[in-house]
Design a protein around this motif. Sequence first.
Motif, mmCIF file in Angstrom:
data_model
loop_
_atom_site.group_PDB
_atom_site.id
_atom_site.type_symbol
_atom_site.label_atom_id
_atom_site.label_comp_id
_atom_site.label_asym_id
_atom_site.label_seq_id
_atom_site.Cartn_x
_atom_site.Cartn_y
_atom_site.Cartn_z
ATOM 1 N N ARG A 250 1.067 -1.382 0.151
ATOM 2 C CA ARG A 250 -0.282 -0.253 0.153
ATOM 3 C C ARG A 250 1.158 1.708 0.523
ATOM 4 N N VAL B 22 0.472 5.229 0.891
ATOM 5 C CA VAL B 22 -0.750 5.801 2.228
ATOM 6 C C VAL B 22 -0.245 7.834 1.753
ATOM 7 N N THR C 226 -0.890 11.081 2.576
ATOM 8 C CA THR C 226 -1.382 11.854 3.714
ATOM 9 C C THR C 226 -0.385 13.531 3.887
ATOM 10 N N TRP D 1 -9.822 5.702 2.512
ATOM 11 C CA TRP D 1 -9.317 7.334 3.441
ATOM 12 C C TRP D 1 -9.682 7.341 4.427
ATOM 13 N N TRP E 143 -6.039 10.954 5.313
ATOM 14 C CA TRP E 143 -4.541 10.051 4.232
ATOM 15 C C TRP E 143 -5.860 9.600 3.785
ATOM 16 N N ALA F 11 -5.158 5.592 1.456
ATOM 17 C CA ALA F 11 -4.309 4.513 1.049
ATOM 18 C C ALA F 11 -4.996 3.338 -0.566
#
Length: 244
Positions: free
Chosen positions: A188, A190, A192, A226, A239, A241
């Motif tokens: 994944r 991520v 942010t 998210w 955030w 992913a």
Amino acid sequence: MEIRQSTRRGCLVVAFTGRIDLASVAQVQRALFKGLSEQPEALICDLTGVQSVDPVAATVFSSVARHPANRWPGTSFLLCGARPRVAEVLRPGQVSHLLRLHATVQEALDAVQTRPPHLHTELRLPPTAAAAGAARAFVREVCRAWRLAAPDATVVDRAVLVANELVTNAVIHARTDLWLELELRADRLVVTVRDRGPRLAQPVPLDPEAEGGRGLWLVDQLSRAWGVQPNADGGKVVWCALAL
């Protein structure tokens, strides 16, 4: 604690002998941070001679893995040679999440060019009209350096799109400095964005006639998950992913 250093194939190998506990952990940390500062192709920590590791002292390896100087594919940090009782201490915690445990120095040397399971980087941006463009360029460059385009190039385009939307929202609504973070966690990616605006971001009903308002809807469509949450400094964190 005995510490020996050697160089192999452009990599610095730091071998420890003894026990890594609260009495010796500062010495271990100094040796590893010094090794990172020399910017070899890789810093390999050889634990073959380590008899035991205190669970609290084991966090020294995760702190080195998170250090800004540890930037794959520049200088990467690898662990090898852990005895079974040492590996048992390292596997349950943050260390195994950030680093793979290799059986031998040779195996670690062969894995230097292999992308590690965890990577992290961050960019600070001002709340200006140019922020979104800088965010897009940053994401493309990081994805290129982390070799995320193969075999599915769409992950780069998806990451660029969601970063653009999250940064644009922060510029419009928070109007504070913001921080764009990219973190690779196994399969994944991520993305942010942190800002100092207290208002939590919320999706609005999609209006095909409206000029805006599609940002969080687009994030929801492109990401596996998210969310938004308040930050300790009074701001917020948004955030999402993305699946690789």
